[in-house]
Each structure stands twice: as structure tokens, then as C-alpha cells.
Design a protein around this motif. Sequence first.
Motif, mmCIF file in Angstrom:
data_model
loop_
_atom_site.group_PDB
_atom_site.id
_atom_site.type_symbol
_atom_site.label_atom_id
_atom_site.label_comp_id
_atom_site.label_asym_id
_atom_site.label_seq_id
_atom_site.Cartn_x
_atom_site.Cartn_y
_atom_site.Cartn_z
ATOM 1 N N ALA A 158 0.830 -1.205 0.000
ATOM 2 C CA ALA A 158 0.000 0.000 0.000
ATOM 3 C C ALA A 158 0.867 1.259 0.000
ATOM 4 C CB ALA A 158 -0.933 -0.011 1.207
ATOM 5 N N SER A 159 1.959 1.238 0.736
ATOM 6 C CA SER A 159 2.844 2.409 0.779
ATOM 7 C C SER A 159 3.473 2.662 -0.582
ATOM 8 C CB SER A 159 3.936 2.199 1.829
ATOM 9 O OG SER A 159 3.384 2.071 3.126
ATOM 10 N N LEU A 160 3.904 1.614 -1.240
ATOM 11 C CA LEU A 160 4.536 1.751 -2.554
ATOM 12 C C LEU A 160 3.557 2.320 -3.580
ATOM 13 C CD1 LEU A 160 6.854 1.275 -4.550
ATOM 14 C CD2 LEU A 160 6.048 -1.076 -4.815
ATOM 15 N N ILE A 161 2.345 1.758 -3.625
ATOM 16 C CA ILE A 161 1.364 2.222 -4.608
ATOM 17 C C ILE A 161 0.902 3.644 -4.283
ATOM 18 C CG2 ILE A 161 -0.911 1.808 -5.620
ATOM 19 C CD1 ILE A 161 -0.475 -1.157 -5.198
ATOM 20 N N THR A 162 0.745 3.939 -2.992
ATOM 21 C CA THR A 162 0.347 5.296 -2.604
ATOM 22 C C THR A 162 1.403 6.309 -3.007
ATOM 23 O OG1 THR A 162 -0.924 4.447 -0.722
ATOM 24 C CG2 THR A 162 -0.308 6.767 -0.657
ATOM 25 N N TYR A 163 2.668 5.946 -2.840
ATOM 26 C CA TYR A 163 3.762 6.838 -3.255
ATOM 27 C C TYR A 163 3.696 7.081 -4.763
ATOM 28 C CZ TYR A 163 8.427 8.846 -3.631
ATOM 29 O OH TYR A 163 9.474 9.690 -3.885
ATOM 30 N N LEU A 164 3.471 6.023 -5.534
ATOM 31 C CA LEU A 164 3.362 6.168 -6.985
ATOM 32 C C LEU A 164 2.139 7.000 -7.366
ATOM 33 C CD1 LEU A 164 4.271 2.541 -8.141
ATOM 34 C CD2 LEU A 164 5.701 4.590 -8.292
ATOM 35 N N PHE A 165 1.054 6.844 -6.609
ATOM 36 C CA PHE A 165 -0.137 7.648 -6.873
ATOM 37 C C PHE A 165 0.161 9.125 -6.644
ATOM 38 C CE2 PHE A 165 -4.188 9.570 -5.434
ATOM 39 C CZ PHE A 165 -4.908 9.403 -6.606
ATOM 40 N N GLY A 166 0.882 9.430 -5.571
ATOM 41 C CA GLY A 166 1.281 10.808 -5.318
ATOM 42 C C GLY A 166 2.146 11.362 -6.433
ATOM 43 N N TRP A 167 3.030 10.529 -6.923
ATOM 44 C CA TRP A 167 3.887 10.938 -8.051
ATOM 45 C C TRP A 167 3.041 11.215 -9.294
ATOM 46 C CZ3 TRP A 167 4.369 7.888 -12.527
ATOM 47 C CH2 TRP A 167 5.296 8.351 -13.461
ATOM 48 N N SER A 168 2.019 10.388 -9.544
ATOM 49 C CA SER A 168 1.176 10.601 -10.728
ATOM 50 C C SER A 168 0.317 11.854 -10.585
ATOM 51 C CB SER A 168 0.292 9.375 -10.980
ATOM 52 O OG SER A 168 -0.727 9.271 -10.002
ATOM 53 N N VAL A 169 -0.153 12.139 -9.364
ATOM 54 C CA VAL A 169 -0.975 13.325 -9.133
ATOM 55 C C VAL A 169 -0.177 14.603 -9.389
ATOM 56 C CG1 VAL A 169 -2.134 14.657 -7.320
ATOM 57 C CG2 VAL A 169 -2.593 12.215 -7.551
ATOM 58 N N ALA A 170 1.119 14.553 -9.117
ATOM 59 C CA ALA A 170 1.961 15.733 -9.330
ATOM 60 C C ALA A 170 1.990 16.146 -10.797
ATOM 61 C CB ALA A 170 3.378 15.459 -8.832
ATOM 62 N N GLY A 171 1.645 15.246 -11.681
ATOM 63 C CA GLY A 171 1.587 15.598 -13.099
ATOM 64 C C GLY A 171 0.427 16.521 -13.424
ATOM 65 N N TYR A 172 -0.596 16.502 -12.568
ATOM 66 C CA TYR A 172 -1.754 17.374 -12.765
ATOM 67 C C TYR A 172 -1.636 18.650 -11.928
ATOM 68 C CZ TYR A 172 -3.802 13.008 -14.521
ATOM 69 O OH TYR A 172 -4.045 11.847 -15.221
ATOM 70 N N TRP A 173 -1.236 18.468 -10.678
ATOM 71 C CA TRP A 173 -1.117 19.599 -9.765
ATOM 72 C C TRP A 173 0.298 19.581 -9.176
ATOM 73 C CZ3 TRP A 173 -5.142 15.901 -9.022
ATOM 74 C CH2 TRP A 173 -6.350 16.253 -9.635
ATOM 75 N N PRO A 174 1.232 20.269 -9.821
ATOM 76 C CA PRO A 174 2.647 20.213 -9.433
ATOM 77 C C PRO A 174 2.846 20.492 -7.938
ATOM 78 C CG PRO A 174 2.392 21.410 -11.482
ATOM 79 C CD PRO A 174 1.016 21.181 -10.963
ATOM 80 N N MET A 175 3.647 19.656 -7.310
ATOM 81 C CA MET A 175 3.978 19.814 -5.888
ATOM 82 C C MET A 175 5.313 19.136 -5.617
ATOM 83 S SD MET A 175 1.393 16.975 -4.195
ATOM 84 C CE MET A 175 0.033 17.262 -5.320
ATOM 85 N N GLU A 176 6.007 19.608 -4.630
ATOM 86 C CA GLU A 176 7.280 19.008 -4.264
ATOM 87 C C GLU A 176 7.049 17.777 -3.392
ATOM 88 O OE1 GLU A 176 9.717 21.883 -2.367
ATOM 89 O OE2 GLU A 176 9.864 23.194 -4.129
ATOM 90 N N ASN A 177 7.890 16.776 -3.582
ATOM 91 C CA ASN A 177 7.822 15.539 -2.800
ATOM 92 C C ASN A 177 6.388 15.009 -2.724
ATOM 93 O OD1 ASN A 177 8.692 13.395 -1.197
ATOM 94 N ND2 ASN A 177 8.559 14.553 0.715
ATOM 95 N N SER A 178 5.748 14.899 -3.885
ATOM 96 C CA SER A 178 4.340 14.508 -3.936
ATOM 97 C C SER A 178 4.101 13.107 -3.373
ATOM 98 C CB SER A 178 3.839 14.583 -5.373
ATOM 99 O OG SER A 178 4.613 13.740 -6.224
ATOM 100 N N GLY A 179 5.050 12.182 -3.623
ATOM 101 C CA GLY A 179 4.863 10.820 -3.121
ATOM 102 C C GLY A 179 4.881 10.761 -1.609
ATOM 103 N N GLY A 180 5.839 11.460 -0.992
ATOM 104 C CA GLY A 180 5.924 11.480 0.465
ATOM 105 C C GLY A 180 4.717 12.150 1.098
ATOM 106 N N LYS A 181 4.264 13.252 0.500
ATOM 107 C CA LYS A 181 3.090 13.951 1.030
ATOM 108 C C LYS A 181 1.845 13.067 0.934
ATOM 109 C CE LYS A 181 4.716 18.656 0.172
ATOM 110 N NZ LYS A 181 4.552 19.901 -0.621
ATOM 111 N N MET A 182 1.729 12.330 -0.170
ATOM 112 C CA MET A 182 0.569 11.452 -0.317
ATOM 113 C C MET A 182 0.572 10.338 0.729
ATOM 114 S SD MET A 182 -2.213 11.226 -2.008
ATOM 115 C CE MET A 182 -1.877 12.327 -3.411
ATOM 116 N N LEU A 183 1.751 9.883 1.106
ATOM 117 C CA LEU A 183 1.828 8.872 2.157
ATOM 118 C C LEU A 183 1.282 9.406 3.471
ATOM 119 C CD1 LEU A 183 5.315 7.193 1.522
ATOM 120 C CD2 LEU A 183 3.069 6.103 1.353
#
Length: 284
Positions: free
Chosen positions: A151-176
Motif C-alpha cells: 500500500a505504501s509503494l502504490i500510494t507513493y506512486l499515486f502521489g507521483w502521478s498526481v503531481a503531473g496534474y497539480w505540481p507539488m514538491e515531494n508529492s509521493g511522500g506527502k501522499m503517504l
Amino acid sequence: METSANKAILYDDNCPMCALYTKGFVQWGVLQPENRIAFTQADQQLTPAVLAYQLDPLRARHEIPLVDLTGGPTLYGLDAMVFLLGQRIPLISKMMRLRPLHCFFRFLYSLISYNRRIIIPSQQAPAACDCTPAFHLGYRLAFIAYALVLASLITYLFGWSVAGYWPMENSGGKMLFICGTGWVIQMLWAVILLSEKKVDYLGHLAVLMILGTLILVPGITLSWLTHNEFPFIPVVSVLVSSSLMGWQHVRRVQHLGLSKWWTASWFITLQSTAAVWVYSFFLP
């Protein structure tokens, strides 16, 4: 080469997972339909000698048995599956001779087998043969740990994918932090407040984490393939994931006989902690 013509597999007919994959063996043609026998029907379809001398009832609760109807040795669990699959793909039997590979898949088989009533819950039907797997704390904790890592791995990847729409720094870590904090708190509530059913409830939460994050994978893939051109993709993914987890949580709490307030607690905890982190990360 030994064939499966004179072998019968016994499966737990109160386990949807067991019923499904043994039916698959029949449909694939590696097992005769009449040689797929439910444990509740074993005393009617097998001879007393087979039941008495060729079947270990304790081991059969945890490893599905493949009985030799001509008196040969009974195969259990992974060995039974490898034998049947090897009827069609001989390479599988050869690969399983490698000790590291065999040990890995034996552990994986046991991990699923001991947790199968958690993965797909079902009510125990009255029967002469109890096929419910014994509780094993080690395999339950290993299953929970696996769910947390996946779950942590996929959530991190989801955060990374969301950053493509709404740019943010360290999107994967924030999504976790956004998605994971509520789960941690709910688990702590369970450890503190529940007594006998705490480990079972944690196991069910682990299944929800796996289901909820796997639902995000198609959205992550589509976001990557479309170069983040459609902002509705992650929104739909989250809505579907949340709906599935909510429905499953209601069913599983009911199955455990717990109060419906555990579902309310789970929902409120996840949403409130997510809101706090979203405010902290994105609002002044």
C-alpha cells in the motif's frame, strides 16, 4: 511421467478461494471433474481406507491435499499445485526443484492459506470436517506487513502521478502522510480497544489496504500513458477506491460481529487526518 488421472483433490468448499482455483484445475483439463471433491463430501466419495491412511486431517486444513487413489503418497499444498500445473507446463516442475524458488513459493502459499478466511471471509458451515485454518500469529503479522509495504509503494506512486496534474514538491511522500496517517491511527485504536478480535480486525484492514491501493493502479497507468492530460482520472480512482473500501469495511465488521461504529471511526479518522495534511501542505 505420472499423471493426475488417478488423483483426487480435496478442497474446502466453505472457502471461495479454494473452490475457485480447484475449479480452474478442472477447466484447464489437469484434473477430472469427478476427482475434485469437497471436504464435506469426502466421506461419501472416498473409501474409508483412503481417509484413514492417506489423509492427514490437520495438515489438510492448511495445505490442500492431492490424494493418490491407487495408494500412492498424498501431495499437499504447493507440491500438489506444482504437480497439477506441471501436467501442462513441465517447466514449472523443473523450476520448483530450485530450493530458493521452492522456499519462496512455499512461504507465499502458507501466507495465503493461513489468511484465506481473512482475505475472503465466509461463515463456517456445520460439517463433520473442520477445514478452518488454525490461527498463526506469524503469518498474520507477515500478511499485515506485506499489505503495509504494498500500500505504501502504490500510494507513493499515486502521489507521483498526481503531481503531473497539480505540481507539488515531494508529492509521493506527502501522499503517504495524507493517505496513511488515518490507517496508522485506526490500527492503534484497534490494538488498544479491541481484545480477542484485534488481530483479525487488523488482518481485514490489511485486505482493505491492498484492495484500495490496487484500484489506483489503472489510474496511475492511464495518467502515465496520457501524459497527465485528464485530471478526472485520479479523482475517479480515489472515489472508486474509497467506495470499495467502505463497502468492504461494513461487510467485514459485520462478519466479525463488531459494532458499526468501527466503520464510522475508520471513515472519520481517514478523512479528518487527510484534511489536516491537505490543509498543512497546500493552504496558507
